[in-house]
Design a protein around this motif. Structure first.
Motif, PDB file in Angstrom:
ATOM      1  N   TYR A 123       0.812  -1.211   0.000  1.00 28.62           N
ATOM      2  CA  TYR A 123       0.000   0.000   0.000  1.00 28.62           C
ATOM      3  C   TYR A 123       0.849   1.266   0.000  1.00 28.62           C
ATOM      4  O   TYR A 123       0.407   2.312  -0.499  1.00 28.62           O
ATOM      5  N   ALA A 124       2.050   1.186   0.538  1.00 30.98           N
ATOM      6  CA  ALA A 124       2.927   2.358   0.543  1.00 30.98           C
ATOM      7  C   ALA A 124       3.389   2.732  -0.859  1.00 30.98           C
ATOM      8  O   ALA A 124       3.802   3.872  -1.094  1.00 30.98           O
ATOM      9  N   ARG A 125       3.322   1.789  -1.791  1.00 31.90           N
ATOM     10  CA  ARG A 125       3.761   2.080  -3.161  1.00 31.90           C
ATOM     11  C   ARG A 125       2.849   3.102  -3.840  1.00 31.90           C
ATOM     12  O   ARG A 125       3.307   3.911  -4.651  1.00 31.90           O
ATOM     13  N   TRP A 126       1.563   3.067  -3.542  1.00 33.80           N
ATOM     14  CA  TRP A 126       0.607   3.853  -4.338  1.00 33.80           C
ATOM     15  C   TRP A 126       0.668   5.355  -4.077  1.00 33.80           C
ATOM     16  O   TRP A 126       0.573   6.133  -5.040  1.00 33.80           O
ATOM     17  N   PRO A 127       0.811   5.840  -2.847  1.00 31.58           N
ATOM     18  CA  PRO A 127       0.993   7.297  -2.674  1.00 31.58           C
ATOM     19  C   PRO A 127       2.244   7.808  -3.368  1.00 31.58           C
ATOM     20  O   PRO A 127       2.251   8.912  -3.916  1.00 31.58           O
ATOM     21  N   GLU A 128       3.318   7.009  -3.333  1.00 29.80           N
ATOM     22  CA  GLU A 128       4.548   7.407  -4.021  1.00 29.80           C
ATOM     23  C   GLU A 128       4.304   7.493  -5.527  1.00 29.80           C
ATOM     24  O   GLU A 128       4.780   8.414  -6.206  1.00 29.80           O
ATOM     25  N   LEU A 129       3.571   6.522  -6.057  1.00 24.74           N
ATOM     26  CA  LEU A 129       3.267   6.516  -7.487  1.00 24.74           C
ATOM     27  C   LEU A 129       2.393   7.709  -7.853  1.00 24.74           C
ATOM     28  O   LEU A 129       2.622   8.372  -8.875  1.00 24.74           O
TER      29      LEU A 129
ATOM     30  N   LEU B 260      -8.028  13.136 -16.591  1.00 29.37           N
ATOM     31  CA  LEU B 260      -8.282  11.851 -17.233  1.00 29.37           C
ATOM     32  C   LEU B 260      -6.974  11.156 -17.601  1.00 29.37           C
ATOM     33  O   LEU B 260      -6.818   9.945 -17.411  1.00 29.37           O
ATOM     34  N   ASP B 261      -6.016  11.925 -18.101  1.00 37.16           N
ATOM     35  CA  ASP B 261      -4.715  11.342 -18.423  1.00 37.16           C
ATOM     36  C   ASP B 261      -3.963  10.926 -17.163  1.00 37.16           C
ATOM     37  O   ASP B 261      -3.197   9.957 -17.186  1.00 37.16           O
ATOM     38  N   THR B 262      -4.184  11.641 -16.060  1.00 41.33           N
ATOM     39  CA  THR B 262      -3.588  11.229 -14.794  1.00 41.33           C
ATOM     40  C   THR B 262      -4.131   9.868 -14.370  1.00 41.33           C
ATOM     41  O   THR B 262      -3.377   8.987 -13.918  1.00 41.33           O
ATOM     42  N   ALA B 263      -5.432   9.672 -14.499  1.00 35.49           N
ATOM     43  CA  ALA B 263      -6.035   8.384 -14.164  1.00 35.49           C
ATOM     44  C   ALA B 263      -5.439   7.268 -15.022  1.00 35.49           C
ATOM     45  O   ALA B 263      -5.075   6.201 -14.522  1.00 35.49           O
ATOM     46  N   ALA B 264      -5.331   7.531 -16.312  1.00 37.37           N
ATOM     47  CA  ALA B 264      -4.783   6.519 -17.217  1.00 37.37           C
ATOM     48  C   ALA B 264      -3.326   6.226 -16.890  1.00 37.37           C
ATOM     49  O   ALA B 264      -2.893   5.057 -16.874  1.00 37.37           O
ATOM     50  N   ARG B 265      -2.547   7.269 -16.612  1.00 36.79           N
ATOM     51  CA  ARG B 265      -1.130   7.073 -16.312  1.00 36.79           C
ATOM     52  C   ARG B 265      -0.947   6.312 -15.000  1.00 36.79           C
ATOM     53  O   ARG B 265      -0.055   5.480 -14.875  1.00 36.79           O
ATOM     54  N   MET B 266      -1.778   6.594 -14.005  1.00 38.98           N
ATOM     55  CA  MET B 266      -1.694   5.872 -12.738  1.00 38.98           C
ATOM     56  C   MET B 266      -1.868   4.374 -12.953  1.00 38.98           C
ATOM     57  O   MET B 266      -1.106   3.550 -12.421  1.00 38.98           O
ATOM     58  N   LEU B 267      -2.837   4.005 -13.740  1.00 39.76           N
ATOM     59  CA  LEU B 267      -3.083   2.585 -13.973  1.00 39.76           C
ATOM     60  C   LEU B 267      -1.986   1.965 -14.826  1.00 39.76           C
ATOM     61  O   LEU B 267      -1.595   0.808 -14.604  1.00 39.76           O
ATOM     62  N   ASP B 268      -1.470   2.710 -15.784  1.00 38.84           N
ATOM     63  CA  ASP B 268      -0.350   2.203 -16.588  1.00 38.84           C
ATOM     64  C   ASP B 268       0.868   1.936 -15.715  1.00 38.84           C
ATOM     65  O   ASP B 268       1.538   0.904 -15.842  1.00 38.84           O
ATOM     66  N   ARG B 269       1.157   2.872 -14.801  1.00 43.81           N
ATOM     67  CA  ARG B 269       2.310   2.706 -13.925  1.00 43.81           C
ATOM     68  C   ARG B 269       2.078   1.574 -12.920  1.00 43.81           C
ATOM     69  O   ARG B 269       3.011   0.861 -12.541  1.00 43.81           O
ATOM     70  N   ALA B 270       0.838   1.421 -12.497  1.00 48.63           N
ATOM     71  CA  ALA B 270       0.515   0.321 -11.596  1.00 48.63           C
ATOM     72  C   ALA B 270       0.719  -1.023 -12.287  1.00 48.63           C
ATOM     73  O   ALA B 270       1.180  -1.990 -11.670  1.00 48.63           O
ATOM     74  N   ALA B 271       0.377  -1.094 -13.576  1.00 51.05           N
ATOM     75  CA  ALA B 271       0.609  -2.335 -14.323  1.00 51.05           C
ATOM     76  C   ALA B 271       2.097  -2.684 -14.355  1.00 51.05           C
ATOM     77  O   ALA B 271       2.481  -3.852 -14.207  1.00 51.05           O
ATOM     78  N   LEU B 272       2.941  -1.683 -14.533  1.00 50.52           N
ATOM     79  CA  LEU B 272       4.394  -1.922 -14.485  1.00 50.52           C
ATOM     80  C   LEU B 272       4.813  -2.443 -13.114  1.00 50.52           C
ATOM     81  O   LEU B 272       5.672  -3.337 -13.011  1.00 50.52           O
ATOM     82  N   ALA B 273       4.221  -1.892 -12.069  1.00 49.40           N
ATOM     83  CA  ALA B 273       4.553  -2.354 -10.720  1.00 49.40           C
ATOM     84  C   ALA B 273       4.148  -3.815 -10.531  1.00 49.40           C
ATOM     85  O   ALA B 273       4.891  -4.604  -9.937  1.00 49.40           O
TER      86      ALA B 273
END
Length: 215
Positions: free
Chosen positions: A85-91, A103-116
């Motif tokens: 859970y500590a990973r997500w605030p940092e991301l 909207l692009d922030t939402a998309a980028r968050m999920l893209d970066r989460a997929a990499l994680a």
């Protein structure tokens, strides 16, 4: 777009009984090795099938050394979920710094989460432990709710900025995005050990964000 602190994850430090707080650098390194070794085993085998002795063998320390840092297997699981859970605030902070639209922030968050989910064993183990919550005699946070809240806030901002189709309901869209994302990573885990999680999410993301983005 709201300020990051108003849309961010409320990182909840999970209460857990810990072992002694190591002071020396060597002890700190050992603690991290134990945590990563446990994360690898929980990812590979699941909580019930990985023992404390297995963790000790994986990182080449004694069983007593594991217990020094984490007095129970449940404490290890709690520590891993906490780090997950500590990973997500940092991301979120990193993505917010890019100053994209909501909207692009939402998309980028999920893209970066997929990499994680592809690369970070702590994220992978935390996800599996959350699925196995009924098997763990410890109180873990309810998964997904912070993601839904974050995406709903971003989609509300996107709606106010005219970035969404008029018929999109932010709360429903946020729930659908979270369901699709975590379903996608789980299917990738089962079928390919997450080797294709980024490309599978990219395909899903293109479809979903196209369906809600204003023309």
């Amino acid at each position: 777009m709201p300020e990051p602190h108003t849309i961010g994850f409320a990182h909840k430090k999970i209460p857990a009984v810990r072992g002694a707080n190591p002071k020396q650098e060597r002890s700190v390194r050992t603690r991290l090795r134990v945590l990563l070794g446990a994360a690898e085993l929980f990812t590979e085998r699941g909580f019930r099938q990985a023992s404390v002795q297995d963790v000790a063998d994986r990182v080449e320390v004694t069983k007593g050394a594991v217990y020094f840092h984490y007095p129970t297997k449940e404490a290890l699981a709690l520590a891993i979920v906490d780090e997950h859970y500590a990973r997500w605030p940092e991301l979120l902070a990193a993505v917010t710094a890019e100053e994209l639209g909501p909207l692009d922030t939402a998309a980028r968050m999920l893209d970066r989460a997929a990499l994680a989910f592809q690369d970070d064993v702590i994220v992978q183990a935390g996800a599996r432990l959350q699925i196995e919550r009924p098997q763990i005699e410890a109180e873990l946070p309810t998964p997904y709710v912070d993601w839904i809240s974050l995406l709903e806030s971003l989609l509300v901002s996107a709606q106010e900025a005219g970035e969404l189709r008029p018929d999109v309901v932010p709360a429903k869209a946020a729930h659908s995005l979270v369901s699709a994302f975590f379903g996608s990573q789980h299917v990738s885990d089962v079928l390919s050990n997450r080797e294709d999680v980024v490309s599978r999410w990219r395909d899903m993301s293109t479809l979903l964000f196209h369906s809600i983005r204003a023309d």
